[in-house]
Design a protein around this motif. Structure first.
Motif, mmCIF file in Angstrom:
data_model
loop_
_atom_site.group_PDB
_atom_site.id
_atom_site.type_symbol
_atom_site.label_atom_id
_atom_site.label_comp_id
_atom_site.label_asym_id
_atom_site.label_seq_id
_atom_site.Cartn_x
_atom_site.Cartn_y
_atom_site.Cartn_z
ATOM 1 N N ARG A 49 0.889 -0.987 0.086
ATOM 2 C CA ARG A 49 0.089 -0.187 -0.041
ATOM 3 C C ARG A 49 0.702 1.337 0.036
ATOM 4 N N PHE A 54 -1.536 4.472 -1.389
ATOM 5 C CA PHE A 54 -2.650 4.435 -0.338
ATOM 6 C C PHE A 54 -2.450 4.827 0.826
ATOM 7 N N ALA A 80 -0.253 -0.118 -10.627
ATOM 8 C CA ALA A 80 -1.463 -0.610 -10.825
ATOM 9 C C ALA A 80 -1.548 -1.916 -9.788
ATOM 10 N N LEU A 81 -2.946 -1.738 -8.926
ATOM 11 C CA LEU A 81 -2.950 -2.952 -7.976
ATOM 12 C C LEU A 81 -3.882 -3.766 -8.304
ATOM 13 N N PHE A 83 -6.461 -6.302 -6.496
ATOM 14 C CA PHE A 83 -6.819 -6.418 -5.131
ATOM 15 C C PHE A 83 -7.253 -8.107 -4.911
ATOM 16 N N ASN A 85 -9.638 -9.220 -3.391
ATOM 17 C CA ASN A 85 -10.865 -9.750 -4.041
ATOM 18 C C ASN A 85 -11.325 -9.062 -5.485
ATOM 19 N N ALA A 87 -12.015 -6.737 -6.737
ATOM 20 C CA ALA A 87 -12.665 -5.221 -6.996
ATOM 21 C C ALA A 87 -12.907 -4.758 -8.177
ATOM 22 N N LEU A 88 -13.511 -5.671 -9.142
ATOM 23 C CA LEU A 88 -13.899 -5.328 -10.593
ATOM 24 C C LEU A 88 -15.221 -4.537 -10.071
ATOM 25 N N PHE A 89 -15.689 -3.887 -11.300
ATOM 26 C CA PHE A 89 -16.841 -2.976 -10.871
ATOM 27 C C PHE A 89 -17.933 -3.754 -11.467
ATOM 28 N N PRO A 90 -18.793 -4.157 -10.746
ATOM 29 C CA PRO A 90 -19.841 -5.159 -10.855
ATOM 30 C C PRO A 90 -20.818 -4.640 -11.888
ATOM 31 N N LEU A 91 -20.962 -3.366 -11.827
ATOM 32 C CA LEU A 91 -22.226 -2.828 -12.752
ATOM 33 C C LEU A 91 -21.644 -2.537 -14.286
ATOM 34 N N MET A 92 -20.352 -2.583 -14.466
ATOM 35 C CA MET A 92 -19.543 -2.336 -15.633
ATOM 36 C C MET A 92 -19.434 -3.606 -16.485
ATOM 37 N N PHE A 100 -11.696 1.040 -18.028
ATOM 38 C CA PHE A 100 -11.708 2.130 -17.038
ATOM 39 C C PHE A 100 -10.702 3.207 -16.737
ATOM 40 N N ARG A 148 -7.340 -5.143 -16.556
ATOM 41 C CA ARG A 148 -7.823 -3.860 -16.198
ATOM 42 C C ARG A 148 -6.528 -3.084 -15.629
ATOM 43 N N ALA A 149 -5.419 -3.909 -14.882
ATOM 44 C CA ALA A 149 -4.534 -3.254 -14.314
ATOM 45 C C ALA A 149 -3.554 -2.726 -15.382
#
Lengths: 361, 411
Positions: A49, A54, A80-81, A83, A85, A87-92, A100, A148-149
C-alpha cells in the motif's frame, strides 16, 4: 510496456504504537517477478500500500524508476494494484472494466475500445467483453482484473494475494499464466502472498517477512536450501526441528547435543561451543536407511502414513519428538505402522542456527 | 406461507395473516375505495334539482325560525295572563323583533309541525296581549303559506327525480373542473417537492458517503448520533425551532444584527419566514433523514476496494463517484428520493407553519380547505387522488430513471 525498478529506502510504517513495517531497504529490479512472502499481519500488505500510494510511510521513501514517489497520490503513480478480492466494478461490462483506467485518463472511446480488445485477447477473453464480471468464472475474473490493471500500462504491477480465492487446480494454472504474462509484458510484478508455493514457483526473487522485518531476500532455491533465519527455515517448506547445545565445531560443521543424541549439521552462522542452537532438516532429506556407526542416525516409530500422491508423508515419533519424512511414491518399503525404524540424514542436509522465532504451524 | 407455519405454528400464522388482512382491508383498501368513490362522484350544486332542494331547505329553515318566534310570543302571553309587569313585556317584544323580521319571506304556508301553533290563536283582552296577537297573526299566516309551499315543492321534486338532495352522479368533473389557480398550485407543489428532493439529495449524499466510508468506529457512532438526535424531537417542534431562527426577531436576524449587517433597533431585518427558501430549508431539514439512511445503507455495502481500485487506475474524485459510487447507490437514492418527494409533496405542517399563508400555497393546504372549509369532500377526495397519482407517477419515473426494480428497492 516496460517495467521500472522499485527502491524502498529506509521505509517504515507505524500505526500509533504498533510498528507495521520496520525500516526496510529493498531494491526490486525492473522487469522482475518479485514476491513478498509472510504470514498474515507481517506487514507485507502495508509495504504494498505504501508503494501504491494508499498509505504514506511514516519514514523513508519509495522510488520508482528514479522518481521519488513522496507526495504523489495513488492515482498519479505508475503502479497498478490487483486486489485480493479483485474489486472489479460489478455494474460495468468486462470491456468497460478494462477500459476504466483509460477512461479516467481521458482517452477517446475508440482508442479505449481498441486497447480493451487487445487486452481481452492478451488474457484470452475474446468474446467475453460485453458480459458483466459476475457472469464470468473465478479464473476469468482474475484475468479481467489483470487486464484492467495492465490497460493503464503501469511500469509496476502490484498483486495482493489475487489467487487466494481460487481453488487449487485453478490457482496452479493461474500461477503459470501470471508468470507468462509477466514475461510477455516485461512489467515489474510485486506479488504479495502468504502461500509459499506461489512465491517459490513464480518468483525471480522472494522476500520473506515476519513482524515488519524482511528476514531474507533471495531467489527461490536459495530461500529453500539456505534459509537465513530460523523463521525463514520454518516458514518456507516443512522442517524437522531439533533443539540442543553446540558441543563441538569443525570445518563449517557443528555437533549438537540433543535429547535424541548427537547431531551434525552445517554451521552457517558460525556458532561456538556452548551456544544454544537449533538444527533443521527437511522431511525429504531424511531417509529410511540404517547407516550403522554414522552420526545423525535415529530410530523412530511410524505413527501415521499420509499418501499425498506423488509422495508419502510419514509421521514418526522418536521418544516424544515428532519427526516428518517425505518419501517418493516409488520407493515405499518398511512402512508398517507401529514398527520401530532406523532413520538417517546427511550432515550437509542439516543446518544449525542460533535460536530464534519459528513460524507457528 | 409454509415457512411461516413451520416457524410459528398454525395458530400464530393464522393470527398474523388475519391481522394483516384486517389491516389491509380496513386501513388501506376500504378508505381508498371510499376516497376513489367520492373523487368520482360529482355533486351538481347548480342544477334544477339542486335549486329545488336548496329552496326546500331554505323553506324548512324559515318555518323553524317562525315557529321559534311563535313559541316566544306564546310564552310572553302566558306570562301576561299570570300578571307580569308591562316593562318586562315591552322588553321581550323588542327582543323578539330581530327574530321576527327575517321571517317575512315571499312564500307562506300552514305550520303542521308545530303543535303549539293552534292554541296560541285564542285571544286575550289585554292591550299588550292584543299587540302580541297582532304580531302573531302575520307570522302564522306566513308559516302556513311556507308549509303549503314545501308540500308543493316536495311533490315537484318527487315528480322530477327520485334522488333526494343534490344531484350526484359518477363523472370526472371533480378532476376536470379543477380551477386554474388550484392546478397552478398543484404543479408548483410538484416542482417545489422536486426542488426539496434535489436539495435533500445534494445535502445527504456527501454526508452518507462520509459516514459509510468512515473507518473509525467512534467517528461512525458520533456521525450516527448527530443524524439521529434531531429526529428524537417531534416534527412540529423541529419546525417551530426553525420559525424561532427565521422569524423577523429571530436568531438569524439577531446574528446579522450582531455582525452589524442590519440594525434591528430601527426595524431593519429580513423576513426569512414565509418565503420559498424558508419552506424549502425547513422541509429539507424535516425530511433529510429519509434520504440519508437509504443512501448510507447502499454505500455501506459498496466494496471499498472498488473506490481504491478506481483511484489506483487514475480516476478523479468526480469520476470515482460518477462511475463507481453513484451507480452502486442508485437503489438507495431512488428510495430516498421517493420518500422525500412523497413526504414533502404531502407536507402540510411546514407550509402552514413556516409559510403563514404568505408563501405560495402547497397543494396539501388546498386539499385541506376543500375538505374542511369549502365542505366539498368529493372535490377534496379528487384532489387527494390527484396528488396520490402524481406520487405514484413519480415513483415509476424514478424507477425508470434509476433502472431499479421493486426488488432493489425492497433491499
Amino acid at each position: 510496456m516496460r517495467g521500472n525498478d522499485v527502491i524502498l529506502e529506509n521505509l517504515s510504517m507505524r500505526f500509533g504504537d504498533f510498528v507495521a513495517v520496520q525500516p526496510t531497504d529493498l531494491k526490486i529490479n525492473a522487469g522482475e517477478f518479485f514476491s513478498i512472502l509472510g504470514p498474515s499481519g507481517c506487514g507485507k500488505t502495508t509495504i504494498l500500500r505504501m508503494i501504491s500510494g494508499f498509505l504514506s510511510p511514516s519514514q523513508g521513501r519509495v522510488i520508482i524508476g528514479d522518481k521519488d514517489m513522496s507526495g504523489i497520490r495513488a492515482n498519479a503513480r505508475p503502479t497498478a494494484l490487483i486486489f485480493q478480492n479483485l474489486a472489479l466494478f460489478p455494474l460495468m461490462s468486462v470491456r468497460d472494466n478494462i477500459a476504466f483506467g483509460l477512461e479516467a485518463r481521458g482517452i477517446g472511446k475508440k482508442a479505449r475500445q481498441d486497447k480493451a480488445q487487445e487486452l481481452l485477447s492478451l488474457v484470452a477473453l475474446d468474446g467475453h467483453g460485453d458480459k458483466l464480471p459476475t457472469a464470468l468464472s473465478g479464473g476469468q475474473r482474475q484475468r479481467v482484473a489483470i487486464a484492467r490493471a495492465l490497460a493503464v500500462e503501469p511500469s509496476v504491477l502490484l498483486l495482493d494475494e489475487p489467487l487466494s480465492a481460487l481453488d487449487l487446480k485453478l490457482r496452479q494454472h493461474m500461477r503459470a499464466e501470471l508468470k507468462e504474462l509477466q514475461r510477455k509484458t516485461g512489467v515489474t510484478f510485486i506479488y504479495i502472498t502468504h502461500d509459499q508455493g506461489e512465491a517459490l514457483t513464480m518468483s525471480d526473487r522472494v522476500a520473506v517477512m515476519n513482524k515488519g522485518v524482511v528476514e531474507q531476500v533471495a531467489n527461490s532455491d536459495e530461500i529453500y536450501a539456505n534459509p537465513a533465519t530460523p523463521f525463514v527455515a520454518s516458514f518456507v517448506g516443512e522442517q524437522n526441528v531439533f533443539k540442543g547445545k553446540v558441543v563441538a565445531k569443525e570445518n563449517g560443521y557443528a555437533i549438537l547435543e540433543t535429547p535424541l543424541g548427537k547431531m551434525l549439521g552445517q554451521n552457517t552462522q558460525g556458532l561456538n561451543q556452548g551456544d544454544d542452537a537449533i538444527l533443521f532438516v527437511r522431511p525429504e532429506r531424511l531417509s529410511l536407511q540404517e547407516k550403522p556407526g554414522q552420526q545423525n542416525s535415529l530410530s523412530a516409530t511410524l505413527e501415521r502414513r499420509d499418501l499425498e500422491g506423488p509422495f508419502v508423508n510419514l509421521h514418526m515419533r522418536a521418544g516424544e519428538h515428532p519427526i516428518a519424512i517425505h518419501i517418493t511414491n516409488v520407493d515405499q518399503t518398511h512402512q508398517s505402522l507401529g514398527t520401530e525404524q532406523k532413520l538417517w540424514f546427511a550432515a550437509q542436509d542439516a543446518v544449525v542456527m542460533r535460536p530464534g522465532e519459528l513460524a507457528s504451524e | 406461507m409454509n415457512s411461516l407455519i413451520k416457524s410459528y405454528g398454525k395458530g400464530l400464522t393464522a393470527l398474523f395473516v388475519g391481522l394483516t388482512v384486517v389491516w389491509i382491508a380496513a386501513l388501506i383498501v376500504l378508505p381508498q375505495i371510499s376516497m376513489v368513490d367520492r373523487a368520482f362522484t360529482y355533486e351538481d350544486r347548480g342544477g334544477a334539482a339542486a335549486t329545488l332542494s336548496l329552496e326546500i331547505d331554505r323553506a324548512y329553515q324559515e318555518v323553524f325560525q317562525i315557529s321559534t318566534s311563535l313559541d316566544d310570543l306564546r310564552a310572553e302571553k302566558e306570562a301576561l295572563s299570570s300578571g307580569g309587569s308591562a316593562a318586562s313585556q315591552q322588553e321581550s317584544v323588542s327582543a323578539l323583533d330581530p327574530f321576527a323580521t327575517p321571517a317575512p319571506t315571499p312564500s307562506q304556508g300552514v305550520n303542521m309541525l308545530d303543535p303549539f301553533a293552534a292554541p296560541s290563536a285564542s285571544g286575550s283582552s289585554n292591550r299588550t296581549a292584543a299587540q302580541i296577537e297582532a304580531d302573531e297573526a302575520p307570522l302564522i299566516a306566513k308559516k302556513s303559506e311556507l308549509e303549503a309551499k314545501i308540500v308543493t315543492l316536495e311533490a315537484k321534486e318527487k315528480a322530477s327525480t327520485d334522488t333526494v338532495g343534490l344531484d350526484t352522479s359518477y363523472s370526472l368533473k371533480n378532476f376536470t373542473e379543477m380551477s386554474s389557480v388550484h392546478l397552478q398550485v398543484f404543479l408548483s407543489t410538484m416542482i417545489y417537492a422536486l426542488c426539496v428532493t434535489v436539495m435533500a439529495f445534494a445535502l445527504c449524499y456527501p454526508v452518507a458517503y462520509a459516514v459509510a466510508t468512515a473507518t473509525s468506529k467512534n467517528k461512525i457512532a458520533i456521525l450516527m448520533l448527530g443524524l439521529l438526535i434531531p429526529y428524537a424531537i417531534n416534527e412540529l417542534l423541529r419546525i417551530f425551532a426553525w420559525v424561532m431562527i427565521l422569524e423577523k426577531n429571530g436568531v438569524l436576524n439577531a446574528v446579522l444584527d450582531m455582525f452589524g449587517i442590519i440594525d434591528l433597533q430601527v426595524g431593519e431585518g429580513f423576513r426569512f419566514v414565509a418565503s420559498n427558501g424558508a419552506v424549502f430549508t425547513v422541509m429539507v431539514y424535516a425530511y433529510v433523514l429519509f434520504m440519508v439512511f437509504p443512501i448510507y445503507n447502499t454505500i455501506d455495502t459498496l466494496d471499498k476496494n472498488q473506490i481504491e481500485a478506481a483511484k489506483d487506475l487514475g480516476a478523479s474524485t468526480f469520476r470515482i463517484h460518477w462511475r463507481v459510487v453513484l451507480p452502486h447507490a442508485k437503489p438507495g437514492i431512488a428510495v430516498g428520493a421517493i420518500m422525500t418527494f412523497m413526504l414533502s409533496a404531502g407536507s402540510i405542517a411546514v407550509p402552514e407553519i413556516v409559510g403563514r399563508g404568505l408563501h405560495p400555497d402547497w397543494f396539501s393546504q388546498v386539499i385541506y380547505r376543500r375538505f374542511f372549509e369549502a365542505d366539498s369532500w368529493n372535490q377534496g377526495a379528487a384532489y387527494s387522488l390527484t396528488l396520490l397519482l402524481a406520487c405514484v407517477v413519480f415513483i415509476l419515473f424514478n424507477m425508470a430513471v434509476f433502472r431499479v426494480g421493486i426488488r432493489d428497492i425492497a433491499k
